[in-house]
Design an enzyme around this catalytic site. Structure first.
Site, PDB file in Angstrom:
ATOM      1  N   CYS A  78      -0.030   6.722   7.368  1.00  0.00           N
ATOM      2  CA  CYS A  78      -1.024   7.787   7.560  1.00  0.00           C
ATOM      3  C   CYS A  78      -2.246   7.560   6.660  1.00  0.00           C
ATOM      4  O   CYS A  78      -3.068   6.706   6.971  1.00  0.00           O
ATOM      5  CB  CYS A  78      -0.376   9.151   7.341  1.00  0.00           C
ATOM      6  SG  CYS A  78      -1.397  10.511   7.926  1.00  0.00           S
ATOM      7  N   HIS A 170       4.398   9.270   9.837  1.00  0.00           N
ATOM      8  CA  HIS A 170       5.216   9.262   8.627  1.00  0.00           C
ATOM      9  C   HIS A 170       6.656   8.948   9.010  1.00  0.00           C
ATOM     10  O   HIS A 170       7.332   9.813   9.573  1.00  0.00           O
ATOM     11  CB  HIS A 170       5.173  10.629   7.944  1.00  0.00           C
ATOM     12  CG  HIS A 170       3.809  11.039   7.524  1.00  0.00           C
ATOM     13  ND1 HIS A 170       3.224  10.576   6.369  1.00  0.00           N
ATOM     14  CD2 HIS A 170       2.903  11.854   8.091  1.00  0.00           C
ATOM     15  CE1 HIS A 170       2.014  11.098   6.249  1.00  0.00           C
ATOM     16  NE2 HIS A 170       1.787  11.868   7.278  1.00  0.00           N
ATOM     17  N   GLU A 172       8.687   8.450   6.704  1.00  0.00           N
ATOM     18  CA  GLU A 172       9.378   8.823   5.462  1.00  0.00           C
ATOM     19  C   GLU A 172       9.816  10.284   5.439  1.00  0.00           C
ATOM     20  O   GLU A 172      10.495  10.716   4.521  1.00  0.00           O
ATOM     21  CB  GLU A 172       8.494   8.514   4.247  1.00  0.00           C
ATOM     22  CG  GLU A 172       7.286   9.441   4.037  1.00  0.00           C
ATOM     23  CD  GLU A 172       6.048   9.042   4.851  1.00  0.00           C
ATOM     24  OE1 GLU A 172       6.192   8.235   5.793  1.00  0.00           O
ATOM     25  OE2 GLU A 172       4.959   9.555   4.547  1.00  0.00           O
TER      26      GLU A 172
END
Lengths: 189, 297
Positions: A78, A170, A172
């Site tokens: 991002c 993302h 994560e």
């Protein structure tokens, strides 16, 4: 092998959690010295204008660019993708990227936070559960850039150029570690 | 391939706050201030008509800001824009959502619209940040759908002592919760007046399920760094910047101090030559009815 996470701002903790789940040694990177102690680097999600300012405030632009040129793997998610791009079409005043990948990106390309979403995308041929938060898009990718993920509407959302990996989303945030595993594979080969 | 796009999920709402970690969110009252905030490296701005120090000085009922003013700021900057609704005022929140602000602050800085109920934040697609003075209050807000918590402090004073008290209280209560055995958590939930499932989650993970910022009284780079060292994920600065002598310099200095919160040399450097800090009011001199942190429950 030790993976650094650029830690001046953003969702550093989420990257560290996934890396430790994958059994990798990690380091929070807050200065140039730390760059000498890692084998690969993640530029996390966050606010790209802020990251750009902080990189200059703490004199990290040159060390980061040298790290990238050295061929060690770097992964931007991002805001990290925006930092790696050679061209940011709607950058804020004074915002400068690291000018590392031959891609042109648009910030907040999907709209406001109301347009943020979770989705399962195909990444390098495998499904990955990811989140798009005020996410950017790749508008153009140069010849040496491999597209690893596209949305149904054709939007390019993950790219690789040699040692550099960038995702508009993302990986994560969702607990899915497949994209990080791919990055660790780049770091090992 | 993207078979389904899921918008406005808890992960998506909480996710934006995760991206703001390590950052400074600044109160701004016009486009010029918003641009200064963005230029100095703020991760987001809070658009409002009067900063808390002025609300305090001028008195009267403080309400949601004019949509024109909020939209002007949204057009002027590329970073996320937050805006405040009164506690319990779900129609102000509906209006802010229709403006497509990135976050709504259900804020005690404005005059409460409902002294019993907070907004049912699950009904909204825009994420909410709410204030809290202790863990129970934080968990009640999260159970109502808040996707981010900020400790309240005492807004508009420039006195950091309440901010200190609230972040210490919240983190201290998380610590003591995590030291409890499973069978003690039922009573802990009763005492915190918070849902058992959230209490158990906090006890297990040793953290709130959402990002925790500090607000209310932060006026200097050292104030901001102290909040970070105590365990805040980031800092809201309200009146502290634009009520000071040199907002441009102070805004950048606080951003720098938050990013390098563990480095006294950097904090010293960013504390130099900032001009006057906001005048400030000692919280202990404020009569209880004028303490904003006591609004909300």
């Amino acid at each position: 092998m030790r993976v650094g996470v650029f830690a001046l701002q953003g969702d550093v903790r989420e990257h560290l959690l996934i890396l430790s789940k994958l059994g990798v040694d990690t380091l929070e990177v807050r200065n140039a010295t730390a760059l000498n102690e890692i084998d690969s680097l993640i530029l996390p999600g966050g606010e790209s204008t802020t990251m750009s300012k902080l990189i200059d405030i703490f004199d990290l632009r040159k060390p980061l660019q040298e790290f990238i040129v050295s061929g060690k793997p770097v992964f931007g998610t991002c805001a990290g993708m925006i930092m790696l791009a050679s061209n940011v079409v709607d950058s804020a005043a004074g915002q400068q990227s690291l000018n590392a990948m031959d891609i042109s990106v648009q910030r907040n390309a999907f709209g406001s936070q109301l347009d943020s979403f979770e989705a399962t995308v195909s990444f390098a041929g495998q499904d990955a559960k990811v989140a798009f938060i005020r996410a950017p898009k790749v508008l153009e990718a140069g010849d040496g850039v491999e597209v690893l993920s596209k949305l149904e509407d054709g939007s390019i959302v993950a790219v690789r150029q040699k040692n550099l990996l960038a995702t508009a989303f993302h990986p994560e945030l969702t607990g899915d570690s497949s994209v990080h595993s791919y990055f660790l594979g780049m770091a090992q080969s | 391939m993207s078979p389904s796009k899921n918008e406005a999920t808890p992960l998506v709402k909480r996710g934006l706050a995760e991206m703001l970690k390590g950052g400074v969110i600044m109160d701004v009252v016009n486009v010029e201030q918003a641009k200064i905030a963005e230029d100095s490296g703020a991760v987001a701005v809070m658009a409002l008509e009067r900063v808390p120090a002025d609300i305090r000085a001028q008195g009267g009922v403080a309400r949601m800001s004019d949509p024109d003013m909020i939209e002007d700021i949204m057009k002027a900057v590329s970073i996320p824009v937050m805006a405040k609704a009164r506690i319990g005022h779900f129609v102000e929140a509906q209006v802010l959502q229709s403006l497509k602000v990135d976050y709504i602050d259900e804020s005690e800085v404005l005059s409460p619209a409902d002294y019993v109920n907070h907004i049912d934040k699950w009904k909204f697609d825009v994420p909410f940040v709410c204030g809290a003075t202790n863990l129970g209050e934080a968990l009640r807000r999260i159970s109502e759908g808040a996707a981010m918590i900020r400790s309240k402090g005492e807004a508009g004073t420039g006195d950091v002592s309440e901010a200190t008290k609230h972040i210490r209280t919240i983190l201290g209560e998380i610590n003591s919760l995590s030291a409890k055995s499973e069978d003690e958590l039922y009573v802990a939930a009763k005492e915190l007046q918070a849902p058992y499932d959230l209490v158990r989650e906090v006890a297990r993970t040793k953290k709130l399920p959402v990002v925790l910022f500090v607000a209310g009284g932060v006026a200097t780079p050292a104030d901001a760094a102290m909040m970070m060292q105590m365990g805040a994920d980031g800092v809201f600065v309200g009146s502290g910047i634009f009520k000071s002598g040199d907002p441009v310099k102070r805004a950048a200095a606080i951003v720098k101090a938050v990013a390098a919160f563990n480095d006294p040399a950097v904090i010293a450097e960013s504390s130099r030559g900032l001009g006057e800090a906001m005048v400030g009011i000692n919280v202990s001199d404020l009569p209880a009815p004028h303490r904003l942190s006591e609004r909300g429950w």
